[in-house]
Enzyme design. Structure first.
Site, PDB file in Angstrom:
ATOM      1  N   GLY A   1       0.550   5.718  20.956  1.00 49.81           N
ATOM      2  CA  GLY A   1       0.712   4.265  20.879  1.00 49.81           C
ATOM      3  C   GLY A   1      -0.111   3.674  19.731  1.00 49.81           C
ATOM      4  O   GLY A   1       0.332   2.737  19.056  1.00 49.81           O
ATOM      5  N   ASP A   2      -1.294   4.222  19.520  1.00 50.75           N
ATOM      6  CA  ASP A   2      -2.143   3.728  18.426  1.00 50.75           C
ATOM      7  C   ASP A   2      -1.506   4.035  17.072  1.00 50.75           C
ATOM      8  O   ASP A   2      -1.507   3.193  16.169  1.00 50.75           O
ATOM      9  CB  ASP A   2      -3.538   4.355  18.505  1.00 50.75           C
ATOM     10  CG  ASP A   2      -4.306   3.895  19.733  1.00 50.75           C
ATOM     11  OD1 ASP A   2      -3.974   2.818  20.268  1.00 50.75           O
ATOM     12  OD2 ASP A   2      -5.229   4.606  20.158  1.00 50.75           O
TER      13      ASP A   2
ATOM     14  N   ASN B   1      -8.454   3.499  16.064  1.00 50.16           N
ATOM     15  CA  ASN B   1      -7.323   4.421  15.859  1.00 50.16           C
ATOM     16  C   ASN B   1      -6.166   3.723  15.137  1.00 50.16           C
ATOM     17  O   ASN B   1      -5.528   4.296  14.249  1.00 50.16           O
ATOM     18  CB  ASN B   1      -6.809   4.951  17.203  1.00 50.16           C
ATOM     19  CG  ASN B   1      -7.789   5.890  17.878  1.00 50.16           C
ATOM     20  OD1 ASN B   1      -8.726   6.380  17.253  1.00 50.16           O
ATOM     21  ND2 ASN B   1      -7.577   6.140  19.155  1.00 50.16           N
TER      22      ASN B   1
HETATM   23  P1  ADP Z   1       1.113   5.000  24.618  1.00 45.38           P
HETATM   24  O1  ADP Z   1       0.414   6.106  23.912  1.00 45.38           O
HETATM   25  O2  ADP Z   1       0.533   3.664  24.320  1.00 45.38           O
HETATM   26  O3  ADP Z   1       1.344   5.226  26.084  1.00 45.38           O
HETATM   27  P2  ADP Z   1       3.885   5.778  24.205  1.00 45.38           P
HETATM   28  O4  ADP Z   1       3.605   6.975  25.025  1.00 45.38           O
HETATM   29  O5  ADP Z   1       4.937   4.846  24.681  1.00 45.38           O
HETATM   30  O6  ADP Z   1       2.565   4.920  23.936  1.00 45.38           O
HETATM   31  O7  ADP Z   1       4.252   6.272  22.718  1.00 45.38           O
HETATM   32  C1  ADP Z   1       4.331   5.393  21.629  1.00 45.38           C
HETATM   33  C2  ADP Z   1       5.396   5.883  20.671  1.00 45.38           C
HETATM   34  O8  ADP Z   1       5.026   7.187  20.218  1.00 45.38           O
HETATM   35  C3  ADP Z   1       6.783   6.038  21.264  1.00 45.38           C
HETATM   36  O9  ADP Z   1       7.504   4.827  21.188  1.00 45.38           O
HETATM   37  C4  ADP Z   1       7.381   7.121  20.368  1.00 45.38           C
HETATM   38  O10 ADP Z   1       7.874   6.551  19.168  1.00 45.38           O
HETATM   39  C5  ADP Z   1       6.175   7.983  20.022  1.00 45.38           C
HETATM   40  N1  ADP Z   1       6.077   9.165  20.906  1.00 45.38           N
HETATM   41  C6  ADP Z   1       5.370   9.292  22.035  1.00 45.38           C
HETATM   42  N2  ADP Z   1       5.539  10.521  22.590  1.00 45.38           N
HETATM   43  C7  ADP Z   1       6.374  11.182  21.768  1.00 45.38           C
HETATM   44  C8  ADP Z   1       6.957  12.504  21.759  1.00 45.38           C
HETATM   45  N3  ADP Z   1       6.690  13.396  22.732  1.00 45.38           N
HETATM   46  N4  ADP Z   1       7.794  12.825  20.739  1.00 45.38           N
HETATM   47  C9  ADP Z   1       8.064  11.939  19.741  1.00 45.38           C
HETATM   48  N5  ADP Z   1       7.554  10.693  19.693  1.00 45.38           N
HETATM   49  C10 ADP Z   1       6.722  10.313  20.682  1.00 45.38           C
END
Ligand code: ADP
Length: 308
Positions: free
Chosen positions: A253-254, A44
């Site tokens: 996150g990816d 990804n």
């Molecule tokens: P993971 O998928 O590894 O848990 P995160 O949930 O922290 O990672 O999301 C990674 C990044 O994706 C965040 O730092 C943000 O920039 C973006 N992101 C995640 N969710 C949202 C959202 N609902 N709206 C806008 N950006 C988002």
């Protein structure tokens, strides 16, 4: 000018079925929908970087089975280079069997790493020159960790900057973290790695200190819809996420890590790169799916123009 970068990590195939309820032990349930598609954190992230315009190579390992064609087919479709794909003769391609309850959206998942847990010294040797020629090497924690350790050591020795996306979390040796350019845990992984619950700037900063004590040079902690904590170049702040209508945050996150890699390869500093990565992630969460929902460079540039 974009420098070469490499992703060394997992590729898997997601097999997803939806049903009116999840089966209990011994029960067979008739499902209503089935889909399969490429996944794996490494894949990804590489797809995100490729779509964002990076000169990126994917080093991964597949089985010699029909599922490998799902990954290879998508790579061909997206125009990703496939010359560092390795194969295991007997292990299966990595898979995730996902069952989703269509009423509650709850799921049950079985992940089989298969070939992705069998990286050998030979596999690394086959990619060694590409890694040495890269400006950055991006790793995750979804393959056998001894291979990650060796890949990181090889890169560090050659002066290649190593980025570790600490997902899915597993304990890491001090040697592995020593001299790493950047780690990118999410808030849960940051807590698992440091023991500090990350809720705000202050706690994020304390978690970053734990990584610094282990010899990591920069720290980014992603905070979902709240954005990303950036600790880089002697400055710390939370960069808010772009406000968008999220439909599927799988792979956010990816997307973020792939975007980050792309921006860094183009010579952006970590603050600019974090903003670029946030845009890639914000675009990806507005679409269903992970690898196939990564935005093109055109979409990213347009998004950034509209969100100054
Ligand atoms: P993971 O998928 O590894 O848990 P995160 O949930 O922290 O990672 O999301 C990674 C990044 O994706 C965040 O730092 C943000 O920039 C973006 N992101 C995640 N969710 C949202 C959202 N609902 N709206 C806008 N950006 C988002």
């Amino acid at each position: 000018m974009s420098q070469k970068v490499t992703v060394f990590g997992s590729a898997a195939v997601d097999l997803m079925a939806r049903a009116s309820h999840l089966p209990t032990a011994g029960e067979t349930v008739c499902g209503s929908f089935f889909t399969q598609g490429p996944g794996g954190k490494g894949f990804n992230q590489c797809a995100a970087a490729h779509r964002a315009g990076a000169d990126v190579a994917m080093v991964t390992k597949l089985g010699r089975d029909s599922l490998s064609h799902v990954t290879l087919g998508v790579m061909e479709e997206l125009g990703m280079r496939r010359d560092y794909i390795r194969f295991h003769d007997t292990a299966s391609t990595g898979t995730a069997l996902i069952m989703v309850d269509e009423q509650t959206s709850q799921n049950q998942i079985v992940v089989v790493p298969g070939a992705c847990a069998t990286f050998t010294d030979d596999d690394l040797a086959a990619a060694a020159q590409r890694i040495r020629d890269s400006a950055y090497l991006l790793l995750q924690l979804e393959i056998n960790q001894d291979a990650n350790e060796k890949a990181a050591a090889l890169a560090k020795q050659a002066g290649v900057k190593v980025i570790i996306n600490t997902a899915p979390y597993r304990p890491m040796s001090d040697e592995f973290l020593q001299g790493v350019y950047l780690v990118t845990p999410n808030e849960v992984e940051a807590q698992e790695a440091t023991g500090i619950e990350v809720t705000d700037l202050d706690s994020a900063s304390r978690a970053a200190r734990v990584f610094y004590e282990k010899g990591v040079e920069n720290v980014l902690i992603t905070l979902g819809a709240r954005g990303v904590f950036v600790s880089a170049h002697g400055r710390e702040a939370i960069l808010p996420a772009f406000r968008v209508q999220a439909v599927d945050t799988t792979g956010a996150g990816d997307a973020f890590n792939g975007g980050l890699l792309t921006a860094l390869a183009e010579g952006q500093d970590l603050w600019q790169a974090a903003r670029f990565a946030s845009a890639v992630a914000a675009l990806s969460v507005q679409k269903l799916g992970a690898a196939l929902s990564m935005p093109s460079r055109e979409e990213i540039d347009q998004f950034l123009r509209l969100h100054p």
